[in-house]
Design an enzyme around this catalytic site. Structure first.
Site, PDB file in Angstrom:
ATOM      1  CB  SER A 117      29.327  49.364  45.201  1.00  0.00           C
ATOM      2  OG  SER A 117      29.604  50.737  45.320  1.00  0.00           O
ATOM      3  CE1 TYR A 141      32.360  49.096  41.083  1.00  0.00           C
ATOM      4  CE2 TYR A 141      31.623  50.961  42.400  1.00  0.00           C
ATOM      5  CZ  TYR A 141      32.129  49.679  42.322  1.00  0.00           C
ATOM      6  OH  TYR A 141      32.399  48.982  43.478  1.00  0.00           O
ATOM      7  CE  LYS A 145      31.246  45.847  42.115  1.00  0.00           C
ATOM      8  NZ  LYS A 145      31.928  44.773  42.851  1.00  0.00           N
TER       9      LYS A 145
END
Ligand code: UDP
Length: 333
Positions: A117, A141, A145
Site C-alpha cells: 500500500s 495499517y 504492510k
C-alpha cells in the site's frame, strides 16, 4: 500447476481471479469470508474457506493442490480502523502472512505477489512518490504492510522466496460489465461512499478535514482502476516466473485528485447533487499521496488503460446501480 489467490473473494482478489481465468491460468481461491463474498467466485474454481492464520488449514491446501505461485490479497485494510485496533492488524496482516510464508517454504512454493500500500510511505515531501522514498507510515495499517514486505525480504534472503510487492494507491472502479465490484460492510472508501449518496443510501458525504495543506484543503489521492491494478499482478507473476528478483512497485496513475474533486466528478457522472458535510480529520491520513508508477511501467511493462477519473467512477457507478445492496441483494443497508 495453479496460482493460489489468497483473499480471492475480496474486492481486488475477485477481479484478479477473473483476470487470471481469462488468461487460462488455473486458480485456487482461499478466503476467510470475513470481508469477502462467495458470490464473487466463479463456478468451477477450487475454493477453500478458512483463515490463513490456521496452519493446519493452509498445510492441507498446499499438500493437496499443485500450487506454483501465490497472490496474497488477504488483509484488513482500513486506515481508520487500524488506528483504533492496531493489534487486529498485526494479528491478521502480519501474523497471517507469517503463517502463509511458513506454508510456502514448507511446500517449496517460491513466488508471492503481494498487495502492499501507499500507506507504507506516510507523509512525503516529494511528489510523485517513487519506490526510493523512505517508508514512514502514519497509520498502523501502513506499518503492518511495511512489516509484511520486510518479512518477505528476509524470507528471500534465508529461503530464496521471491516476492513482488505492489504498493497500491487508491483502488476504485469495477469490472466493465458490472458483474463484480466493491462491496464492504460498512463501506468506508471515498468513491463507493459518494456513490451511495448518489443512489439514495446516504444523505450526504462527510469530508474528513478541510484544512490540509492542499489547494482546496482536502486530501489528495491517486486513484487507479481495479482492472488496471490486477493486470499488474499478472505481469508480476510472469516477471517472477522469468527469474525476476524480489522487487517493489508503486501502482497508481501519477495524478492526484482532492476529495472535493472526486465529489465533483461523481456529480458529473451520476447527475446527482451529492450533498457534502465537512467533518473532522480522520486519524492516520496523510495530506497527499501521488504515485510515480514509472518503475512498474518500465520493469513489468505495465500500461494502465483506464486512468481517467470519470471512467473509474463510471464503472463503479455501473456496479452500484446494478447492485445497490452489493452481492446480497435487498435487505442490506
Ligand atoms: N474520505 C472522506 N470521506 C469519506 C471517506 C474518505 O473525506 O467518507 C477521504 C479520506 O480522508 C481520504 C480519501 O477520502 O483522504 C480517500 O479515503 P479512502 O478511505 O477511500 O482511501 P485511503 O486513502 O484510506 O486508502
Amino acid at each position: 500447476m495453479s496460482i493460489a489467490v489468497i483473499g480471492g473473494a475480496g474486492y481486488v482478489g475477485s477481479h484478479a481471479v477473473r483476470a487470471l481465468l481469462a488468461k487460462n491460468r488455473d486458480v485456487v481461491v482461499i478466503d476467510s469470508l470475513e470481508t469477502g463474498h462467495p458470490e464473487s467466485v466463479p463456478d468451477g474454481v477450487s475454493f477453500y474457506t478458512g483463515d490463513i492464520r490456521d496452519r493446519h488449514f493452509l498445510d492441507e491446501i498446499f499438500a493437496n493442490e499443485q500450487i506454483e505461485q501465490v497472490v496474497h490479497f488477504a488483509a484488513n485494510s482500513l486506515v481508520g480502523e487500524s488506528m483504533e485496533n492496531p493489534l487486529k492488524y498485526y494479528d491478521n496482516n502480519v501474523f497471517g502472512t507469517q503463517v502463509l510464508l511458513e506454508a510456502m517454504i514448507k511446500h517449496g512454493v517460491e513466488h508471492i505477489v503481494f498487495s502492499s500500500s501507499a500507506a507504507t510511505y506516510g507523509e512525503q515531501k516529494e511528489m510523485p512518490i517513487t519506490e526510493e522514498a523512505p517508508a514512514d507510515p502514519t497509520s498502523a495499517y501502513g506499518e503492518t504492510k511495511l512489516a509484511m514486505e520486510r518479512m518477505m525480504k528476509w524470507c528471500d534472503a534465508a529461503h530464496g522466496t521471491k516476492f513482488v510487492s505492489l504498493r497500491y494507491f487508491n483502488v476504485a472502479g469495477a469490472s466493465e460489465l458490472g458483474v463484480i465490484g466493491e462491496d464492504h460492510n460498512p463501506e468506508t472508501h471515498l468513491i463507493p461512499v459518494v456513490l451511495q449518496v448518489a443512489n439514495g443510501q446516504r444523505e450526504h458525504i462527510t469530508i474528513f478535514g478541510e484544512d490540509y495543506p492542499t489547494e482546496d484543503g482536502t486530501c489528495i489521492r491517486d486513484y487507479i482502476h481495479v482492472e488496471d491494478l490486477v493486470d499488474a499482478h499478472i505481469l508480476a507473476l510472469d516477471y517472477l516466473k522469468d527469474g525476476g528478483e524480489s522487487n517493489i512497485f508503486n501502482l497508481g496513475s501519477n495524478q492526484g485528485f482532492s476529495v472535493k474533486e472526486i465529489v465533483e466528478a461523481a456529480r458529473e457522472v451520476t447527475g446527482h447533487p451529492i450533498p457534502v458535510v465537512i467533518g473532522q480529520k480522520r486519524a492516520g491520513d496523510p495530506a497527499v499521496l501521488i504515485a510515480s508508477s514509472q518503475k512498474a511501467r518500465s520493469v513489468l511493462g505495465w500500461s494502465p488503460a483506464r486512468t481517467d477519473i470519470s471512467t473509474i467512477i463510471r464503472d463503479a457507478w455501473n456496479w452500484h446501480e446494478q447492485h445497490p445492496h452489493g452481492y446480497k441483494g435487498a435487505g442490506r443497508s
